[in-house]
Enzyme design. Structure first.
Site, PDB file in Angstrom:
ATOM      1  N   VAL A   1     -13.684  14.506  -5.135  1.00 52.89           N
ATOM      2  CA  VAL A   1     -14.158  13.993  -3.839  1.00 52.89           C
ATOM      3  C   VAL A   1     -13.036  13.517  -2.923  1.00 52.89           C
ATOM      4  O   VAL A   1     -13.007  13.840  -1.729  1.00 52.89           O
ATOM      5  CB  VAL A   1     -15.203  12.850  -4.003  1.00 52.89           C
ATOM      6  CG1 VAL A   1     -16.527  13.418  -4.438  1.00 52.89           C
ATOM      7  CG2 VAL A   1     -14.727  11.771  -4.942  1.00 52.89           C
TER       8      VAL A   1
ATOM      9  N   SER B   1      -7.645   3.573   0.925  1.00 53.67           N
ATOM     10  CA  SER B   1      -8.959   2.934   0.815  1.00 53.67           C
ATOM     11  C   SER B   1      -9.918   3.487   1.847  1.00 53.67           C
ATOM     12  O   SER B   1      -9.525   3.859   2.942  1.00 53.67           O
ATOM     13  CB  SER B   1      -8.859   1.421   0.991  1.00 53.67           C
ATOM     14  OG  SER B   1     -10.163   0.869   0.948  1.00 53.67           O
TER      15      SER B   1
ATOM     16  N   LYS C   1      -2.602  -2.245  -2.211  1.00 52.58           N
ATOM     17  CA  LYS C   1      -3.929  -1.658  -2.414  1.00 52.58           C
ATOM     18  C   LYS C   1      -4.671  -2.403  -3.521  1.00 52.58           C
ATOM     19  O   LYS C   1      -5.875  -2.648  -3.435  1.00 52.58           O
ATOM     20  CB  LYS C   1      -3.812  -0.165  -2.778  1.00 52.58           C
ATOM     21  CG  LYS C   1      -5.124   0.492  -3.246  1.00 52.58           C
ATOM     22  CD  LYS C   1      -6.125   0.621  -2.112  1.00 52.58           C
ATOM     23  CE  LYS C   1      -7.571   0.893  -2.457  1.00 52.58           C
ATOM     24  NZ  LYS C   1      -7.930   1.815  -3.488  1.00 52.58           N
TER      25      LYS C   1
ATOM     26  N   HIS D   1      -5.909  -5.560  -2.089  1.00 56.12           N
ATOM     27  CA  HIS D   1      -7.044  -5.194  -1.231  1.00 56.12           C
ATOM     28  C   HIS D   1      -8.317  -5.127  -2.072  1.00 56.12           C
ATOM     29  O   HIS D   1      -9.351  -5.684  -1.707  1.00 56.12           O
ATOM     30  CB  HIS D   1      -6.794  -3.837  -0.553  1.00 56.12           C
ATOM     31  CG  HIS D   1      -8.023  -3.200   0.031  1.00 56.12           C
ATOM     32  ND1 HIS D   1      -8.978  -2.584  -0.750  1.00 56.12           N
ATOM     33  CD2 HIS D   1      -8.473  -3.122   1.309  1.00 56.12           C
ATOM     34  CE1 HIS D   1      -9.952  -2.149   0.031  1.00 56.12           C
ATOM     35  NE2 HIS D   1      -9.666  -2.450   1.281  1.00 56.12           N
ATOM     36  N   ASN D   2      -8.232  -4.471  -3.211  1.00 53.10           N
ATOM     37  CA  ASN D   2      -9.420  -4.338  -4.047  1.00 53.10           C
ATOM     38  C   ASN D   2      -9.847  -5.679  -4.641  1.00 53.10           C
ATOM     39  O   ASN D   2     -11.042  -5.937  -4.783  1.00 53.10           O
ATOM     40  CB  ASN D   2      -9.172  -3.312  -5.152  1.00 53.10           C
ATOM     41  CG  ASN D   2      -9.193  -1.884  -4.622  1.00 53.10           C
ATOM     42  OD1 ASN D   2      -8.922  -1.644  -3.455  1.00 53.10           O
ATOM     43  ND2 ASN D   2      -9.514  -0.934  -5.485  1.00 53.10           N
TER      44      ASN D   2
ATOM     45  N   GLU E   1     -11.657  -7.350  -2.044  1.00 56.86           N
ATOM     46  CA  GLU E   1     -12.954  -6.666  -1.932  1.00 56.86           C
ATOM     47  C   GLU E   1     -13.945  -7.230  -2.969  1.00 56.86           C
ATOM     48  O   GLU E   1     -15.102  -7.506  -2.652  1.00 56.86           O
ATOM     49  CB  GLU E   1     -12.715  -5.161  -2.132  1.00 56.86           C
ATOM     50  CG  GLU E   1     -13.943  -4.291  -2.240  1.00 56.86           C
ATOM     51  CD  GLU E   1     -13.546  -2.846  -2.625  1.00 56.86           C
ATOM     52  OE1 GLU E   1     -12.607  -2.283  -2.015  1.00 56.86           O
ATOM     53  OE2 GLU E   1     -14.167  -2.293  -3.545  1.00 56.86           O
TER      54      GLU E   1
END
Ligand code: NDP
Length: 477
Positions: A12, A128, A183, A186-187, A190
């Site tokens: 994907v 992201s 990153k 960032h997660n 999140e």
């Protein structure tokens, strides 16, 4: 034809990233271990732009203009090493390998070092935005050499998301593993955002007595204010969705055990190593793991709690406003903690990360995109050496204005037995930071008592030890 960029790994993410490059006018070489995926991409989407399908690694490398830009979008971990081992021998000095997977930054540092010896630029890149972001514009966090960014930057800027002011959501974060580190955090943020939203939902349901559809409307209203964000927006969508099979709210037919892939856990593990208190992010990770302990939860069902009682209509509306305050204040704290971790990582590894730029490139494309990030950017733009987001005047003022409601919400949650580890950890962090004195002084006394670990005094320089087992005289240590 020569391609300006190549993408290998066409699941994907890779497929959509390749299409994004092609839609922006680049000629894209595409390759995948299983050839059928490559063929499917070209058959389905070949009309969108210029693709060069390559069956073998050799063909793929030969299709690329030099210096080569080769994006790897495969499963993180061993597959990434396998793919690097397959391609590196075919490359030449000056070529670039861009790893867009969710790699651990320590792996990225190792790979960068190994490939640098060969003259190859290894660009660990955080991406992201999920599937949709990869296609329409993700937030991109590249690490690696400055030289590689000079070559890659313009292409990444083209395919990236754009913030409301038109700025591309990509920047050269810093050398080697800096991009993947950012990153990772960032997660982690999140996870914290999602946990806080989950707690707000649970409070609105169990304390205020609202239905999922009503809560969806509350979130929609919040989304027009300072909480305006992608996660709040999709929360409203999920909460208003009704299960077709049963007619029940969708949220009531989903098993309440949250899964995780690991980046949130890494954020906490690395924070522990760096000595950075990311308590809110940690609670979010723990909350997911607690939810997954089905047996433990089943065995605990008989434990007692307070009698549930829901509020009347007007009280409920007031309570909802308070929850908004608590959510916003807790959100400020989790971003404070996350940015602290980035600053600490930057310091430890010599990355020289610009925190304002990080906030800036998270404004669009990524999962935590929010109006809020513009304010964080402004805070760091005003003062690059801000010791903490909480030292920014605007955030300090907002949290001061929110704190009475924040505390009231936690009182209500505690009284009614609604677990709110995220809200509570955030408030504890805030109170601990602003405290005049912490019980850490007592901890030091205990440590000196049982282990002669020594302590420092408030009134004199030096280290001291008290002879606890003897006459309790103090000696210089
Ligand atoms: P997956 O993580 O499911 O990986 C599948 C791809 O990896 C396939 O192309 C597969 O090839 C290839 N692959 C696996 N093992 C090997 C191997 N040993 N050698 C060669 N190729 C291999 O795909 P996604 O698209 O979901 O994610 C790709 C990367 O992007 C991952 O690192 C992921 O963590 C990261 N990511 C994902 C996001 C998402 O929302 N899904 C968001 C941001 C980052 P084959 O077809 O031959 O099996």
């Amino acid at each position: 034809t020569t391609a300006q960029i190549g993408v290998t790994g066409l699941a994907v993410m890779g497929r959509n990233l390749a299409r994004n490059f092609a839609r922006n006018g680049y000629t894209v070489a595409v390759h995948n271990r299983t050839v059928s995926r490559t063929q499917a991409l070209v058959e389905e989407f070949g009309h969108e732009g210029a693709f060069v399908a390559a069956e073998t690694a050799k063909e793929f490398v030969a299709a690329l203009e030099r210096p080569r830009r080769l994006v790897i979008m495969v499963k993180a971990g061993e597959p990434t090493d396998a793919v690097i081992q397959e391609f590196a021998p075919l490359l030449e000095p000056g070529d670039m390998i861009i790893d867009g997977g969710n790699a651990h930054f320590a792996d990225t540092r190792r790979r960068e070092r190994e490939l640098r010896a060969q003259g190859i630029h290894f660009v660990g890149t955080g991406i992201s935005g999920g599937e949709e972001g990869a296609l329409h514009g993700p937030s991109i966090m590249p690490g690696g050499s400055t030289e590689s960014y000079e070559s890659l930057g313009p292409m990444l800027e083209k395919i990236s998301a754009k913030a409301a002011d038109g700025a591309p959501c990509v920047t050269h974060v810093g050398p080697d593993g800096a991009g993947h580190f950012v990153k990772m955090v960032h997660n982690g943020i999140e996870y914290a955002d999602m946990q806080l939203i989950g707690e707000a939902y649970q409070l609105l349901r169990d304390v205020a007595g609202y239905s999922p559809a009503q809560i969806a409307d509350i979130f929609r209203t919040w989304n027009t204010g300072r909480l305006d964000s992608y996660l709040i927006e999709i929360t409203a969508e999920v909460l208003s969705h009704v299960d077709a099979a049963t007619g029940k709210p969708f949220v009531d037919v989903v098993v309440d055990q949250a899964e995780q892939k690991g980046t949130g856990r890494w954020t906490v593990q690395i924070a522990l190593d760096l000595g950075v208190p990311v308590s809110g992010i940690a609670e979010a990770v723990f909350a997911r793991s607690l939810s997954g302990h089905a047996g433990l939860r089943e065995a605990s069902r008989g434990l007692t709690g307070p009698k549930p009682a829901t509020l009347g209509e007007s009280e409920a509306a007031t309570f909802a406003d308070r929850v908004e305050q608590a959510l916003y204040a807790s959100k400020i704290v989790s971003y404070t903690q996350g940015f602290h971790e980035i600053a600490a990582g930057s310091e430890e590894y010599g990355w020289d990360i610009d925190l304002g730029k990080v906030a800036s490139i998270w404004r669009g494309g990524c999962i935590i995109r929010a109006a809020f990030l513009d304010r964080i950017r402004a805070a760091y733009d005003a003062r690059a050496d801000l010791p903490s987001l909480l030292s920014d005047e605007t955030f300090a003022r907002e949290i001061a204005a929110a704190q009475d409601d924040w505390r009231e919400v936690l009182v209500a949650a505690t009284r009614q037995g609604v677990p709110t580890p995220g809200f509570a950890a955030a408030l504890a962090y805030y109170d601990a930071l602003r405290a005049e004195r912490l019980p850490a002084a007592l901890t030091q006394g205990q440590r000196d008592f049982f282990g002669a670990h020594t302590y420092r005094r408030v009134d004199r320089e030096g280290s001291f030890h008290t002879m606890w087992g003897g006459d309790r005289a103090e000696v210089s240590a």
